[in-house]
Enzyme design. Structure first.
Site, PDB file in Angstrom:
ATOM      1  N   LYS A   1       0.677  -1.297  -0.238  1.00 29.43           N
ATOM      2  CA  LYS A   1       0.064  -0.013   0.146  1.00 29.43           C
ATOM      3  C   LYS A   1       0.962   0.690   0.282  1.00 29.43           C
ATOM      4  O   LYS A   1       0.233   2.111  -0.599  1.00 29.43           O
ATOM      5  CB  LYS A   1      -0.556   0.238   0.932  1.00 29.43           C
ATOM      6  CG  LYS A   1      -2.221  -0.896   0.690  1.00 29.43           C
ATOM      7  CD  LYS A   1      -2.754  -1.552   2.573  1.00 29.43           C
ATOM      8  CE  LYS A   1      -4.136  -2.539   2.237  1.00 29.43           C
ATOM      9  NZ  LYS A   1      -4.330  -2.884   3.958  1.00 29.43           N
TER      10      LYS A   1
ATOM     11  N   GLN B   1      -4.556  -0.972   9.663  1.00 28.98           N
ATOM     12  CA  GLN B   1      -3.944  -2.770   9.311  1.00 28.98           C
ATOM     13  C   GLN B   1      -5.004  -3.603  10.022  1.00 28.98           C
ATOM     14  O   GLN B   1      -4.757  -4.189  10.711  1.00 28.98           O
ATOM     15  CB  GLN B   1      -2.699  -3.056   8.768  1.00 28.98           C
ATOM     16  CG  GLN B   1      -2.315  -4.081   8.020  1.00 28.98           C
ATOM     17  CD  GLN B   1      -3.831  -4.046   6.690  1.00 28.98           C
ATOM     18  OE1 GLN B   1      -3.203  -3.299   5.942  1.00 28.98           O
ATOM     19  NE2 GLN B   1      -3.570  -5.345   6.594  1.00 28.98           N
TER      20      GLN B   1
ATOM     21  N   ASP C   1     -10.838   3.220   4.896  1.00 32.93           N
ATOM     22  CA  ASP C   1     -11.298   1.719   4.476  1.00 32.93           C
ATOM     23  C   ASP C   1     -12.981   1.529   5.012  1.00 32.93           C
ATOM     24  O   ASP C   1     -13.107   0.366   3.824  1.00 32.93           O
ATOM     25  CB  ASP C   1     -10.743   0.980   6.004  1.00 32.93           C
ATOM     26  CG  ASP C   1      -9.300  -0.037   5.066  1.00 32.93           C
ATOM     27  OD1 ASP C   1      -9.396  -0.277   4.342  1.00 32.93           O
ATOM     28  OD2 ASP C   1      -8.793  -0.203   6.300  1.00 32.93           O
TER      29      ASP C   1
HETATM   30  N1  GUN Z   1      -6.829  -6.557   5.975  1.00 34.77           N
HETATM   31  C1  GUN Z   1      -6.922  -7.554   5.327  1.00 34.77           C
HETATM   32  N2  GUN Z   1      -8.113  -6.700   4.132  1.00 34.77           N
HETATM   33  C2  GUN Z   1      -7.691  -5.814   4.925  1.00 34.77           C
HETATM   34  C3  GUN Z   1      -7.882  -4.217   4.488  1.00 34.77           C
HETATM   35  O1  GUN Z   1      -9.203  -4.018   3.437  1.00 34.77           O
HETATM   36  N3  GUN Z   1      -7.909  -3.172   4.604  1.00 34.77           N
HETATM   37  C4  GUN Z   1      -6.984  -2.929   6.364  1.00 34.77           C
HETATM   38  N4  GUN Z   1      -7.391  -1.939   6.722  1.00 34.77           N
HETATM   39  N5  GUN Z   1      -6.750  -4.332   7.009  1.00 34.77           N
HETATM   40  C5  GUN Z   1      -7.597  -5.639   6.108  1.00 34.77           C
END
Ligand code: GUN
Length: 284
Positions: free
Chosen positions: A54, A98, A121
């Protein structure tokens, strides 16, 4: 005829190019750098890779990403304080925590503290509730990515029977609501569904997000269905989806590969959400 692959990497690249172009223009106009704060608690190997990907994706399109790496035994209070300080920091436009978080921290509590206007998110209750009434602040990146992949096939969603396998708050539930909003007939199944194959065989559109490698075999798929595999499972050295690709590819009309399907588009959608958060902040 074997299914056509939906090329997530190519679709993601197009979105990233669009975001990059807009970021370039807006940075000149507003003289502020769009900034995403990424919080990672602990050192879960998959999460470390996701966060790194990311951050790189942000850098590639001109979005600054500030990484906040906290030890796995950090207290809830310390984490919540960090989020509060990022909420109050005008130089931060998006905040991403995350997941998963360590078991001693309540994910729900943490996600509720992220300011809804910075919740790129789309996990805040305000965003999730907004989805229910068709007016969310942000939509989570993976469901957005799934809809983008479906749209790219050109199959049309209205009137189709969509079956979603998996009811997670991150993927299954929001995807089901997005499909419903587009006038699909939606069935939500999960790993405890009795006779799962009966339901999946009804699907014109089959979305699989159950976190179980090889859960869906070709015998469970209707001829000509569009299959989107959201699973990312490490089996030995390999990354595999929730779909048994070799058998499903013989039945489906379109299928997403793993890797190279949903994953890259999810990251691209996060960039788009961050750009949106930045635009809204600059206009205020
Ligand atoms: N863990 C797995 N998928 C995601 C996501 O789309 N966002 C976040 N913040 N954590 C994750």
């Amino acid at each position: 005829m074997p299914a056509r692959l939906i090329d997530g990497r190519a679709i993601a690249q197009r979105i990233r190019d669009e975001v990059k172009e807009e970021v370039l223009i807006l940075r000149e106009e507003f003289c502020v750098v769009p900034t995403l704060a990424v919080i990672l608690v602990g050192d879960d190997p998959a999460s470390v890779v996701y966060v790194r990907n990311k951050a790189k994706a942000c850098g590639d399109v001109g979005i600054r990403s500030d990484q906040h790496l906290l030890p796995g035994d950090v207290s809830s209070e310390e984490l919540l304080n960090l989020i509060e300080s990022l909420n109050n920091d005008d130089a931060v436009h998006g905040i991403l925590v995350q997941l998963p978080l360590p078991p001693h921290i309540s994910e729900r509590k943490v996600l509720e503290v992220v300011h809804p206007m910075k919740d790129v998110d789309g996990f805040h209750p305000q965003s999730l509730g907004g989805l229910l009434i068709g007016n969310p602040l942000f939509i989570a990146s993976t469901p957005l990515g799934i809809m983008e992949l479906l749209d790219q096939t050109g199959i049309g969603i209205e009137g189709k029977h969509a079956v979603v396998v998996g009811w997670s708050v991150i993927v299954g539930k929001p995807t089901a609501f997005l499909l419903l909003q587009r006038n699909a007939t939606v069935t939500i199944c999960h790993v405890k569904t009795a006779d799962l194959a009966f339901h999946t065989r009804q699907a014109d559109i089959l979305i699989v997000a159950a976190g179980r490698p090889g859960l869906i075999h070709g015998s469970m798929v209707k001829e000509g269905a569009v299959v989107v595999d959201v699973g990312i499972n490490r089996v030995g050295e390999k990354l595999v989806g929730d779909v048994d690709f070799n058998s499903v590819v013989e039945k489906a009309s379109f299928v997403t590969p793993v890797p190279g399907g949903v994953g890259p588009v999810t990251v691209a959608m996060l960039l788009r959400n961050t750009l949106e958060a930045y635009k809204r902040a600059c206009k205020r």
